[in-house]
Design a protein around this motif. Structure first.
Motif, PDB file in Angstrom:
ATOM      1  N   SER A 363       0.826  -1.217   0.000  1.00  0.00           N
ATOM      2  CA  SER A 363       0.000   0.000   0.000  1.00  0.00           C
ATOM      3  C   SER A 363       0.856   1.261   0.000  1.00  0.00           C
ATOM      4  O   SER A 363       0.587   2.221   0.735  1.00  0.00           O
ATOM      5  CB  SER A 363      -0.953   0.010   1.206  1.00  0.00           C
ATOM      6  OG  SER A 363      -1.864  -1.058   1.111  1.00  0.00           O
ATOM      7  N   LYS A 364       1.889   1.255  -0.822  1.00  0.00           N
ATOM      8  CA  LYS A 364       2.779   2.410  -0.936  1.00  0.00           C
ATOM      9  C   LYS A 364       2.644   3.035  -2.317  1.00  0.00           C
ATOM     10  O   LYS A 364       2.523   2.335  -3.322  1.00  0.00           O
ATOM     11  CB  LYS A 364       4.242   1.987  -0.728  1.00  0.00           C
ATOM     12  CG  LYS A 364       4.565   1.496   0.671  1.00  0.00           C
ATOM     13  CD  LYS A 364       6.043   1.119   0.759  1.00  0.00           C
ATOM     14  CE  LYS A 364       6.409   0.640   2.149  1.00  0.00           C
ATOM     15  NZ  LYS A 364       7.851   0.243   2.219  1.00  0.00           N
ATOM     16  N   SER A 365       2.662   4.363  -2.361  1.00  0.00           N
ATOM     17  CA  SER A 365       2.717   5.041  -3.654  1.00  0.00           C
ATOM     18  C   SER A 365       4.109   4.827  -4.238  1.00  0.00           C
ATOM     19  O   SER A 365       5.045   4.402  -3.545  1.00  0.00           O
ATOM     20  CB  SER A 365       2.429   6.532  -3.486  1.00  0.00           C
ATOM     21  OG  SER A 365       3.409   7.130  -2.656  1.00  0.00           O
ATOM     22  N   PHE A 366       4.273   5.117  -5.522  1.00  0.00           N
ATOM     23  CA  PHE A 366       5.575   4.942  -6.152  1.00  0.00           C
ATOM     24  C   PHE A 366       5.735   5.971  -7.256  1.00  0.00           C
ATOM     25  O   PHE A 366       4.775   6.649  -7.646  1.00  0.00           O
ATOM     26  CB  PHE A 366       5.727   3.516  -6.712  1.00  0.00           C
ATOM     27  CG  PHE A 366       4.691   3.132  -7.723  1.00  0.00           C
ATOM     28  CD1 PHE A 366       4.905   3.329  -9.086  1.00  0.00           C
ATOM     29  CD2 PHE A 366       3.483   2.565  -7.329  1.00  0.00           C
ATOM     30  CE1 PHE A 366       3.951   2.967 -10.027  1.00  0.00           C
ATOM     31  CE2 PHE A 366       2.516   2.204  -8.264  1.00  0.00           C
ATOM     32  CZ  PHE A 366       2.751   2.409  -9.611  1.00  0.00           C
ATOM     33  N   HIS A 367       6.958   6.127  -7.753  1.00  0.00           N
ATOM     34  CA  HIS A 367       7.184   7.128  -8.784  1.00  0.00           C
ATOM     35  C   HIS A 367       8.146   6.630  -9.842  1.00  0.00           C
ATOM     36  O   HIS A 367       8.957   5.718  -9.613  1.00  0.00           O
ATOM     37  CB  HIS A 367       7.695   8.439  -8.172  1.00  0.00           C
ATOM     38  CG  HIS A 367       9.073   8.348  -7.586  1.00  0.00           C
ATOM     39  ND1 HIS A 367       9.324   7.912  -6.296  1.00  0.00           N
ATOM     40  CD2 HIS A 367      10.295   8.641  -8.111  1.00  0.00           C
ATOM     41  CE1 HIS A 367      10.614   7.944  -6.050  1.00  0.00           C
ATOM     42  NE2 HIS A 367      11.241   8.385  -7.130  1.00  0.00           N
ATOM     43  N   LEU A 368       8.035   7.212 -11.036  1.00  0.00           N
ATOM     44  CA  LEU A 368       8.920   6.961 -12.166  1.00  0.00           C
ATOM     45  C   LEU A 368       9.638   8.270 -12.484  1.00  0.00           C
ATOM     46  O   LEU A 368       9.014   9.332 -12.495  1.00  0.00           O
ATOM     47  CB  LEU A 368       8.126   6.483 -13.385  1.00  0.00           C
ATOM     48  CG  LEU A 368       7.187   5.302 -13.172  1.00  0.00           C
ATOM     49  CD1 LEU A 368       6.442   4.977 -14.464  1.00  0.00           C
ATOM     50  CD2 LEU A 368       7.949   4.074 -12.685  1.00  0.00           C
TER      51      LEU A 368
END
Length: 403
Positions: A363-368
């Motif tokens: 349940s963690k956001s993530f980024h590119l």
């Protein structure tokens, strides 16, 4: 380039891909749809009903006018004839192929009917039937790209646009374009299952994420468009780069002849200071926050990479610190927090989670992330943030100088 969420072949060629954008099933989360509706905390808040109907109508008109203005600026940024090359790298930064491209971008219509129309041309490999020693004129395959307008830019592409900084991010729901470009550019449109050329890897038919980050040059009328392609399990499958110059020479700066192929980490080492702007996804592009940033990347005496990132809000009331330790193996940096950087020629790198499925499960956001260091002391970074369900919710632009 504004959009390549879906491509169709020009009328004289057979149609390979439908213009219809399909929702793709993925297996990153068993309990949640990977492309959900916008979460409630990002939806525009409406006040309870003390506002008069006339006032509410004025607000809607203002929002509509603002979105049309943003779309027009986005279209103007992309207009012109672009000449360049398309590069395909594997997840470790190894060049797999290069294809010369041209792009013609025009617009038509007014106000909410304004649209960007683009045609992509891909230079074809020499015919095997050509006569040895005889020059032949290059052949170019032609593709009509799905139009960009008020409907597509918000619903399908989830644009993150920075007009003043000349940068944008786009989200895609299919990889049809990628396979078409690769097959048409390398295999030919009549390929029906023959063996692929050596080292050519086609993307998954159902990728979990295809994201484009585009940065414009600070020094000339040139741009770099970088694509992350993650497979259905959330693992980086390949990286694609379009390097293009507007109304310029046929093929500008090349990535495959760069002198930095043997030591790609060096340009990024040292201390950096800059500023960031974060905006919500969508054609309205409301700014969420701005911050002053500081970054340090160094190699310690054990050969490990140490990265420290500090961000202080413009108001000075919130400071965030991130400390990562990583290992460099050829052109891949793997950090202990589950994030990786693929180093590319041309002083570029692409960053993403080592395993998006793990982020979703926790349940963690993530980024590119896409970084382009065009000169020795200046760099631009564009970060696309996704929520725990895989919806692109914001974009952050960084401009930093080396200390």
């Amino acid at each position: 380039m504004a959009t390549i969420s879906s491509i169709t072949v020009a009328p004289m060629a057979k149609t390979l891909i439908s213009n219809r954008v399909q929702r793709l099933p993925v297996n990153l989360s068993k309990s949640k749809s990977f492309w959900p509706s916008v979460p409630s905390f990002l939806r525009p808040r409406t006040q309870a009903s003390k506002s008069s109907p006339a006032r509410e109508q004025d607000l809607k008109t203002d929002e509509k006018s603002m979105s049309i203005d943003v779309l027009q600026r986005f279209i103007n940024l992309n207009l012109g004839n672009w000449n360049g090359s398309f590069y395909q790298f594997d997840s470790h930064g190894n060049l797999m192929q290069k294809v010369h491209t041209k792009l013609s971008a025009n617009s038509y219509g007014e106000d909410e009917l304004t649209s960007l129309i683009q045609t992509l041309y891909i230079r074809q490999p020499p015919s095997s039937t050509s006569i040895s020693g005889q020059d032949t004129e290059s052949e170019w395959a032609e593709y009509k790209i799905k139009e960009t307008n008020m409907f597509t830019v918000d619903k399908y592409q989830q644009i993150g646009f920075f007009p003043n900084e000349r940068a944008f991010s786009l989200r895609y729901l299919t990889a049809g374009m990628l396979e078409t470009v690769l097959r048409q550019g390398v295999l030919g449109e009549d390929d029906t299952g023959e063996e692929s050329p050596k080292n050519l890897k086609l993307p998954s038919r159902r990728p979990s994420i295809v994201c484009e980050n585009c940065l414009y040059s600070q020094e000339k009328d040139m741009r770099a468009r970088a694509f992350h392609v993650l497979d259905p399990k959330g693992i980086l499958e390949m990286i694609l780069i379009f390097l293009e110059e507007r109304d310029g020479v046929p093929f500008p700066t090349s990535l495959d002849n760069s002198e930095d192929n043997t030591n790609r980490i060096s340009p990024f080492l040292g201390k950096w200071k800059g500023h960031s702007i974060t905006k919500r996804s969508g054609v309205y592009g409301a700014t969420i926050s701005e911050a002053d940033t500081a970054a340090l990347l160094e190699i310690d005496d054990k050969g490990q990479l140490i990265q420290n990132l500090t961000s202080t809000s413009s108001a000075g009331d919130v400071t965030t610190n991130i400390h990562w330790t990583g290992i460099l193996s050829e052109n891949l940096v793997t950090f202990d927090r589950g994030f990786q950087m693929t180093l590319l020629p041309g002083a570029m790198y692409m960053g993403c989670p080592s395993d998006v499925a793990k982020s979703v499960a926790q349940s963690k956001s993530f980024h590119l992330e896409f970084c382009w260091m065009e000169s020795p002391d200046k760099r631009q970074r564009l970060v696309r943030t996704y929520d725990v369900e895989g919806l692109a919710v914001s974009s952050t632009y960084f401009f930093e100088t080396k200390l």
